[in-house]
Design a protein around this motif. Sequence first.
Motif, mmCIF file in Angstrom:
data_model
loop_
_atom_site.group_PDB
_atom_site.id
_atom_site.type_symbol
_atom_site.label_atom_id
_atom_site.label_comp_id
_atom_site.label_asym_id
_atom_site.label_seq_id
_atom_site.Cartn_x
_atom_site.Cartn_y
_atom_site.Cartn_z
ATOM 1 N N THR A 130 36.287 -2.635 -47.293
ATOM 2 C CA THR A 130 34.830 -2.472 -47.417
ATOM 3 C C THR A 130 34.071 -3.748 -47.079
ATOM 4 O O THR A 130 32.877 -3.697 -46.802
ATOM 5 C CB THR A 130 34.458 -2.011 -48.832
ATOM 6 O OG1 THR A 130 34.950 -2.938 -49.791
ATOM 7 C CG2 THR A 130 35.044 -0.643 -49.125
ATOM 8 N N ASN A 131 34.757 -4.893 -47.115
ATOM 9 C CA ASN A 131 34.127 -6.152 -46.692
ATOM 10 C C ASN A 131 34.482 -6.521 -45.252
ATOM 11 O O ASN A 131 34.109 -7.603 -44.792
ATOM 12 C CB ASN A 131 34.556 -7.290 -47.626
ATOM 13 C CG ASN A 131 33.810 -7.268 -48.944
ATOM 14 O OD1 ASN A 131 32.659 -7.687 -49.030
ATOM 15 N ND2 ASN A 131 34.459 -6.758 -49.980
ATOM 16 N N TYR A 132 35.220 -5.625 -44.574
ATOM 17 C CA TYR A 132 35.632 -5.855 -43.189
ATOM 18 C C TYR A 132 36.355 -7.198 -43.039
ATOM 19 O O TYR A 132 36.050 -7.998 -42.149
ATOM 20 C CB TYR A 132 34.422 -5.770 -42.255
ATOM 21 C CG TYR A 132 33.804 -4.400 -42.244
ATOM 22 C CD1 TYR A 132 34.235 -3.415 -41.373
ATOM 23 C CD2 TYR A 132 32.798 -4.057 -43.153
ATOM 24 C CE1 TYR A 132 33.689 -2.137 -41.381
ATOM 25 C CE2 TYR A 132 32.243 -2.792 -43.175
ATOM 26 C CZ TYR A 132 32.700 -1.835 -42.289
ATOM 27 O OH TYR A 132 32.154 -0.577 -42.314
ATOM 28 N N ALA A 133 37.325 -7.410 -43.948
ATOM 29 C CA ALA A 133 38.080 -8.666 -43.959
ATOM 30 C C ALA A 133 39.496 -8.488 -43.429
ATOM 31 O O ALA A 133 40.340 -9.360 -43.635
ATOM 32 C CB ALA A 133 38.123 -9.224 -45.384
ATOM 33 N N THR A 134 39.764 -7.384 -42.748
ATOM 34 C CA THR A 134 41.123 -7.095 -42.295
ATOM 35 C C THR A 134 41.680 -8.171 -41.384
ATOM 36 O O THR A 134 42.857 -8.525 -41.460
ATOM 37 C CB THR A 134 41.163 -5.741 -41.576
ATOM 38 O OG1 THR A 134 40.647 -4.737 -42.450
ATOM 39 C CG2 THR A 134 42.574 -5.374 -41.165
ATOM 40 N N LEU A 135 40.852 -8.721 -40.504
ATOM 41 C CA LEU A 135 41.317 -9.719 -39.552
ATOM 42 C C LEU A 135 40.874 -11.121 -39.932
ATOM 43 O O LEU A 135 40.828 -12.014 -39.076
ATOM 44 C CB LEU A 135 40.817 -9.365 -38.145
ATOM 45 C CG LEU A 135 41.386 -8.070 -37.553
ATOM 46 C CD1 LEU A 135 40.832 -7.823 -36.163
ATOM 47 C CD2 LEU A 135 42.912 -8.114 -37.522
ATOM 48 N N ALA A 136 40.565 -11.336 -41.212
ATOM 49 C CA ALA A 136 40.189 -12.679 -41.650
ATOM 50 C C ALA A 136 41.364 -13.642 -41.571
ATOM 51 O O ALA A 136 41.190 -14.848 -41.436
ATOM 52 C CB ALA A 136 39.637 -12.637 -43.075
ATOM 53 N N CYS A 137 42.583 -13.106 -41.672
ATOM 54 C CA CYS A 137 43.804 -13.881 -41.402
ATOM 55 C C CYS A 137 44.398 -13.322 -40.112
ATOM 56 O O CYS A 137 44.787 -12.149 -40.063
ATOM 57 C CB CYS A 137 44.806 -13.760 -42.542
ATOM 58 S SG CYS A 137 44.270 -14.551 -44.085
ATOM 59 N N SER A 138 44.470 -14.146 -39.109
ATOM 60 C CA SER A 138 44.836 -13.645 -37.778
ATOM 61 C C SER A 138 46.321 -13.773 -37.464
ATOM 62 O O SER A 138 46.742 -13.414 -36.366
ATOM 63 C CB SER A 138 44.030 -14.397 -36.709
ATOM 64 O OG SER A 138 44.255 -15.792 -36.827
ATOM 65 N N ASP A 139 47.117 -14.294 -38.394
ATOM 66 C CA ASP A 139 48.549 -14.417 -38.147
ATOM 67 C C ASP A 139 49.296 -14.087 -39.434
ATOM 68 O O ASP A 139 48.702 -13.858 -40.486
ATOM 69 C CB ASP A 139 48.902 -15.830 -37.646
ATOM 70 C CG ASP A 139 48.311 -16.920 -38.547
ATOM 71 O OD1 ASP A 139 47.500 -16.593 -39.424
ATOM 72 O OD2 ASP A 139 48.674 -18.096 -38.370
ATOM 73 N N PHE A 140 50.632 -14.065 -39.313
ATOM 74 C CA PHE A 140 51.492 -13.737 -40.457
ATOM 75 C C PHE A 140 52.846 -14.415 -40.261
ATOM 76 O O PHE A 140 53.347 -14.454 -39.134
ATOM 77 C CB PHE A 140 51.680 -12.210 -40.550
ATOM 78 C CG PHE A 140 52.494 -11.778 -41.724
ATOM 79 C CD1 PHE A 140 51.878 -11.522 -42.940
ATOM 80 C CD2 PHE A 140 53.872 -11.649 -41.629
ATOM 81 C CE1 PHE A 140 52.628 -11.137 -44.046
ATOM 82 C CE2 PHE A 140 54.637 -11.270 -42.732
ATOM 83 C CZ PHE A 140 54.004 -11.018 -43.944
ATOM 84 N N PRO A 141 53.456 -14.999 -41.292
ATOM 85 C CA PRO A 141 53.063 -14.967 -42.707
ATOM 86 C C PRO A 141 52.008 -15.982 -43.091
ATOM 87 O O PRO A 141 51.473 -15.923 -44.197
ATOM 88 C CB PRO A 141 54.381 -15.259 -43.418
ATOM 89 C CG PRO A 141 55.140 -16.117 -42.465
ATOM 90 C CD PRO A 141 54.787 -15.604 -41.096
ATOM 91 N N ALA A 142 51.728 -16.944 -42.201
ATOM 92 C CA ALA A 142 50.652 -17.888 -42.495
ATOM 93 C C ALA A 142 49.305 -17.179 -42.346
ATOM 94 O O ALA A 142 49.223 -16.058 -41.833
ATOM 95 C CB ALA A 142 50.733 -19.083 -41.555
ATOM 96 N N CYS A 143 48.261 -17.824 -42.800
ATOM 97 C CA CYS A 143 46.908 -17.284 -42.662
ATOM 98 C C CYS A 143 46.065 -18.310 -41.927
ATOM 99 O O CYS A 143 45.774 -19.388 -42.478
ATOM 100 C CB CYS A 143 46.312 -16.986 -44.040
ATOM 101 S SG CYS A 143 44.611 -16.366 -43.995
ATOM 102 N N ASN A 144 45.749 -17.997 -40.674
ATOM 103 C CA ASN A 144 44.995 -18.921 -39.811
ATOM 104 C C ASN A 144 45.702 -20.276 -39.704
ATOM 105 O O ASN A 144 45.079 -21.341 -39.770
ATOM 106 C CB ASN A 144 43.562 -19.103 -40.339
ATOM 107 C CG ASN A 144 42.813 -17.790 -40.407
ATOM 108 O OD1 ASN A 144 43.033 -16.905 -39.583
ATOM 109 N ND2 ASN A 144 41.931 -17.656 -41.381
ATOM 110 N N GLY A 145 47.029 -20.199 -39.570
ATOM 111 C CA GLY A 145 47.830 -21.393 -39.355
ATOM 112 C C GLY A 145 48.154 -22.180 -40.600
ATOM 113 O O GLY A 145 48.740 -23.262 -40.509
#
Length: 382
Positions: free
Chosen positions: A230-245
Amino acid sequence: MQASTLVQLGITGLLAACLPLSMVWMSADANKYRKLVWVAAFLTFDLIVFGGFTRLTDSGLGCPDWPGCYGLANPFLAHEQISAAQAAMPTGPVTHVKAWIEMIHRYLAMGIGVLIITLMTKAWLQWRRSHERAFAPLMPTLLFGFVCLQGAFGAWTVTLKLQPIIVTTHLLLGMTLLALLVWLGGREDNIIKPLPADPRPAGLFAVRRLALLSAAVLAVQLFLGGWVSTNYATLACSDFPACNGSVVPPMDFEHGFTLWRELGKTAAGHYLPFSALTAIHWVHRNFALVVLVVLGATAARAWPHAGLRPTARRMALVLGLQVMSGIATVFLSFPLAIAVLHNAGAALLVILVTMLNYKAKHQLAVAQAPSRQEPTPASLQP
């Protein structure tokens, strides 16, 4: 809204319920009440999945009023108003496609409402005649209350312009409605064909406690997942398992988890910073590890019990698929089909955890019941 529009919407709801009601009526199953419960549960699952599709395609405001569309009963009648809104903003929240997606979602919800009213009416009528346990009306009446509450949150979702806490609560109420229907279905199944006594009752208490813990953990994760969506945060972390590096990226928990605020805004009305969206996504992703451990342990403890093994097996399978679909959503940059499947996986986990709780509760009660001894004939008594 004119009374004629409300009448048209009511007729549409009745028509949406006609097909499933006809299927129940013409079914070879002699227990029509039980059949109706499971048909309502199946359609509620479908409604949750389609609701996720509605949200993920940004169709929640496809018709910017409620319960109709521009005060009319369907997008055909509102064609002129929708065309004007689409011409002014071609990629905006109101288009012909989005209007139909939103209204189909509402029509399906109305149809389920009719099914649950039918269920409650049937339960009360049969209960007054026979007082059979199968028709105990408390649960159907509770379901009716949930449907009314769910309808209210559906209206507020539109009138409050997709405020995240309202939309998330709308999702959680839908999941609760599904769980209640599955619990009622389990009761009806058990009345017809009681679950056998477990040959290994010693471990049932631990399974029951873990099943309850699984339900609580899953409820928290459903909230977090709904909050991400609902906050449209699905792609707030663009990688895995890290989050934005980074394992622990810059995050703004205060603004991210302020519950009462507009979509995309802080409580003060400023634009929500990206670090707040990152916090929302990061918490959901990491709490998924807790869900994996708790539900996995529950399935493992339930596996040795023959009456629980099929449910435990399915729960382990869906849990694994749910983890993979969550990771795929990030790696594939949020494909719609994967995101909808992830939403469906959450609903399947609700069904399976509810079924496991019902079965474990029942089998534990059977195991703890005092054994009945055959009376000694008077001629053999000392």
